[in-house]
Write an enzyme that holds these catalytic residues in place. Structure first.
Site, PDB file in Angstrom:
ATOM      1  N   ASP A 445       0.826  -1.206   0.000  1.00  0.00           N
ATOM      2  CA  ASP A 445       0.000   0.000   0.000  1.00  0.00           C
ATOM      3  C   ASP A 445       0.866   1.263   0.000  1.00  0.00           C
ATOM      4  O   ASP A 445       2.083   1.210   0.272  1.00  0.00           O
ATOM      5  CB  ASP A 445      -0.889  -0.041   1.259  1.00  0.00           C
ATOM      6  CG  ASP A 445      -2.209   0.678   1.094  1.00  0.00           C
ATOM      7  OD1 ASP A 445      -2.339   1.500   0.179  1.00  0.00           O
ATOM      8  OD2 ASP A 445      -3.113   0.420   1.920  1.00  0.00           O
ATOM      9  N   ASP A 513     -10.910   1.966  -3.165  1.00  0.00           N
ATOM     10  CA  ASP A 513     -11.463   1.706  -1.839  1.00  0.00           C
ATOM     11  C   ASP A 513     -12.987   1.751  -1.870  1.00  0.00           C
ATOM     12  O   ASP A 513     -13.642   1.425  -0.877  1.00  0.00           O
ATOM     13  CB  ASP A 513     -10.950   2.740  -0.830  1.00  0.00           C
ATOM     14  CG  ASP A 513      -9.627   2.300  -0.203  1.00  0.00           C
ATOM     15  OD1 ASP A 513      -9.252   1.128  -0.370  1.00  0.00           O
ATOM     16  OD2 ASP A 513      -8.975   3.144   0.442  1.00  0.00           O
TER      17      ASP A 513
END
Ligand code: DGJ
Length: 690
Positions: A445, A513
């Protein structure tokens, strides 16, 4: 291999359906000749011999015609190359030589100790272009700007520009607008590819989804970048792009040092936007994505279910549920390491949290393996929380500017990966981590942008913008080589780092997301313009949607939406009823059946997601899969039939759902009824050629 005309200075590269040609004049001007349908060498030579357009006062005879416009001389376009030495600025190159050994064409130029090489390579119908600039003799060469390529479009009227714009939780949304005079500039000033634009543009004049010419350009770089599309005064269009967000300094080259730009790939297609996408997908599967012929497993990710509140016991409970519904890869997200009980601490300390995993990750990994699944973990190696052992020991390891605030975003700072010690630390920690437990998958990430990109003591232009990306790539390459069975996911707060550069060293990406299944349809529609379903991770999460908007939707709608890519499950399975789990199990089993077709098939976008019925179709050999979604039925009207694509009109197809036999010609011309009704309905239709 490139063909060369008798004049020795006209080159022609060809793919299955397209060609690309360029020509060097006796004055060492490198001119663009052709990019479009396949032509022969005689055609290229005829183009090289055709008289130049008439000259107009106040205009440049070169603008809009050059392969790689350098700074200086009679040029007024944005230079692709801008160089400064202690003595001179700009470039006046002399042609040195060319070679076209193997599949690459290289053209070498020299300007007073600066060597410039232009590289070309055909990959199917995709032209890969990049440039090398080397400092041979100067004490210092400042590279102010070095684009990877400049693309020139043929003379046409009414160009339109398509791009993929967005922001967090709303990435890769397609927009198309007429191009007007001047420049349209997209890019990232953030240190990573960014949620705001995918590094891709497409230009057309009158293409539809399935017909017409489309020119596309995509950059393979995961840092700061810029693509400028210019419509010049004579209406000619050029697209120039590369690493770096402005012209104020990319790198300093010491004697003997060289800079190689990322690849800027270009594709011409006359199959409309659908044909262009399919060619991009085929290119990435064949040349970019590692192990692309291996299908990606169904994963479970705990992030939406547990956030930072992680324990071994609760992960074990989730793993049992995940295994029950057929999940193949179980991923523990953020919160397993250091003092990471919230986003305020722990980043940088890549050892398991002793309270949460007293015996390390191995017991959980073994249990997950025992349940028949692979085991994955989340990391964010390029970052550090000030509240971490790493930062307390090395506060100077972050990017910062002396005397200025260290800007925190999500309570974190960016490590300076241009530093050898930082790179070595990360390699040691990650290598040790992957060796400490049977880890099969790493979700990598990156949750904030560069803001204070300084490196005290380093001369300007500072190399940390470029070297950060190089270090990321080197780290991924080294970890992949040392742990060849581990797969990697590129994530940056969702889809903030998706580009051809990172894709050549990761196995899939976290698309967004935003896990709302309806919003996802638009995100996936844009994403599919350039990237294939094989890398597009999509999770089924809880209803009402907890991540974003509280939207209520059926498991059917959520699954069919996520089955358009690499299926994952991200809901809190410990709260799903026995009935829901059983239904989820059936969807996962169905996905495994259609997976080869979805992940490796040719994609046809049958109807875009614009409020009513939308549908996509995948075709692989004799198998066809149609996924259809109805957002809202209006006025009791039945959902329209969807016309299929890519089928044989003379063949018959049996529907696996109903057993009905359909004629190919009828499916192509009249279409198929999906039977969808009401709001947020969805269907999967499998057809087999008989
Ligand atoms: C952002 C990612 O996109 C999420 O999926 C999750 O991994 C969080 N980061 C964790 O901090």
């Amino acid at each position: 291999m490139a063909d060369v005309a008798e004049d020795g200075h006209t080159w022609l590269l060809s793919g299955p359906t397209s060609s690309y040609a360029l020509h060097l004049t006796p004055a060492d001007e490198l001119l663009h000749l052709h990019w479009g349908p396949r032509i022969g060498l005689a055609d290229a030579q005829a183009l090289a011999e055709s008289p130049p357009p008439g000259h107009r006062p106040f205009e440049s005879p070169l603008d809009g015609r050059e392969e790689y416009p350098v700074e200086g001389g009679p040029r007024f376009t944005r230079p692709a190359l801008s160089v400064r030495t202690d003595e001179r600025r700009g470039t006046e190159w002399a042609f040195e030589s060319y070679d076209s050994a193997g599949d690459e064409l290289r053209l070498r130029f020299r300007d007073d100790g600066v060597e410039i090489t232009l590289h070309y390579r055909m990959r199917g119908d995709v032209v890969e272009r990049w440039v090398t600039v080397a400092n041979g003799t100067h004490a210092r060469v400042e590279l102010l700007r070095a684009d990877a390529a400049t693309w020139t479009l043929p003379d046409r009227e009414g160009w339109r520009l398509s791009q993929l714009h967005g922001r967090w939780a709303a990435e890769s949304r397609l927009t198309t607008a007429p191009l007007t005079y001047g420049e349209k500039v997209i890019g990232s000033r953030r240190g990573h590819t960014g949620h705001q634009h995918l590094p891709w543009v497409a230009l057309d004049t009158d293409a539809t989804e399935e017909s017409g010419e489309v020119y596309g350009c995509a950059l393979g770089w995961s840092g700061t970048w810029r693509i400028a599309v210019a419509q010049l005064p004579d209406a000619r269009v050029q697209i120039t792009g590369g690493a770096g967000h402005d012209d104020s300094g990319l790198l300093l080259l010491r004697p003997g040092e060289a800079y190689t730009t990322p690849v800027f790939a270009g594709l011409w297609s006359d199959g409309g936007f659908g044909g262009a996408s399919r060619a991009w997908h085929a290119y990435q599967r064949a040349y970019v994505i590692p192990d692309a012929d291996r299908d990606r497993p169904v994963l479970f990710n705990c992030w939406e279910a547990t956030k930072f509140d992680i324990s071994e016991e609760q992960q074990t409970a989730l793993a049992h549920r995940a295994a029950e519904i057929g999940v193949e890869l179980f991923v523990v997200d953020d919160g397993w390491f250091g003092a990471r009980t919230s986003d305020r601490a722990g980043l940088g300390d890549w050892t398991p949290n002793p309270d949460r995993f007293p015996h390390g990750l191995r017991p959980l990994a073994d249990r997950v393996h025992g349940l028949g699944m692979r085991f994955g973990i989340w990391v964010e190696p390029e970052m550090v929380n000030p509240d971490s052992d790493l930062y307390r020991a090395h506060p100077d390891w972050v990017q910062y500017r002396p005397g200025r605030r260290r800007t925190e975003q999500r309570n974190q700072l960016v490590l300076n990966l241009a530093r050898d010690d930082v790179r070595e630390y990360l390699w040691e920690r990650l290598d040790a981590l992957l060796s400490s437990a049977p880890i099969d998958y790493v979700k990598w990430d990156f949750n904030r942008c560069f803001t204070d990109a300084g490196w005290p003591g380093e001369p300007y232009p500072q190399r940390l913008w470029v070297d950060h990306v190089r270090a990321l790539y080197a780290l991924l390459d080294r970890l992949r080589a040392a742990h060849p069975k581990v797969a990697f996911e590129s994530c940056s707060g969702g889809g903030g780092r998706i580009d051809l550069g990172v894709l050549s060293r990761t196995d899939q990406v976290w698309t967004s997301d935003n896990t709302d299944p309806l919003d996802r349809l638009a995100i996936q529609h844009g994403f599919s313009q350039i990237h294939p379903a094989r890398i597009m991770a999509a999770w089924v999460t809880d209803s009402p949607n907890t991540q974003l908007n509280g939207r209520v939707s059926t498991l059917r709608f959520r699954f069919v939406s996520a089955m358009a890519g690499v299926l994952g499950v991200g809901g809190d399975l410990t709260r799903w009823s026995a009935r829901e789990l059983a239904e989820a199990g059936r969807w996962v089993a169905l996905y495994k059946e259609i997976r080869p077709v979805v992940q490796r098939g040719a994609l046809y976008r049958l109807r875009p997601p614009r409020g009513g019925l939308s549908a996509v179709q995948y075709v692989l050999g004799d198998e066809t899969v149609v996924l259809a979604w109805l957002q809202a039925q209006r006025h009791g009207e039945p959902a329209p039939a969807v016309r299929l694509r890519g089928l044989d009109p003379t063949a018959s197809y049996e529907c696996r759902e109903t057993g009905a036999v359909h004629r190919g010609a009828v499916l192509l011309h009249h279409g198929l009824r999906t039977g969808l009704t009401g709001d947020l309905d969805a269907a999967i239709i499998r057809l087999h050629r008989i």
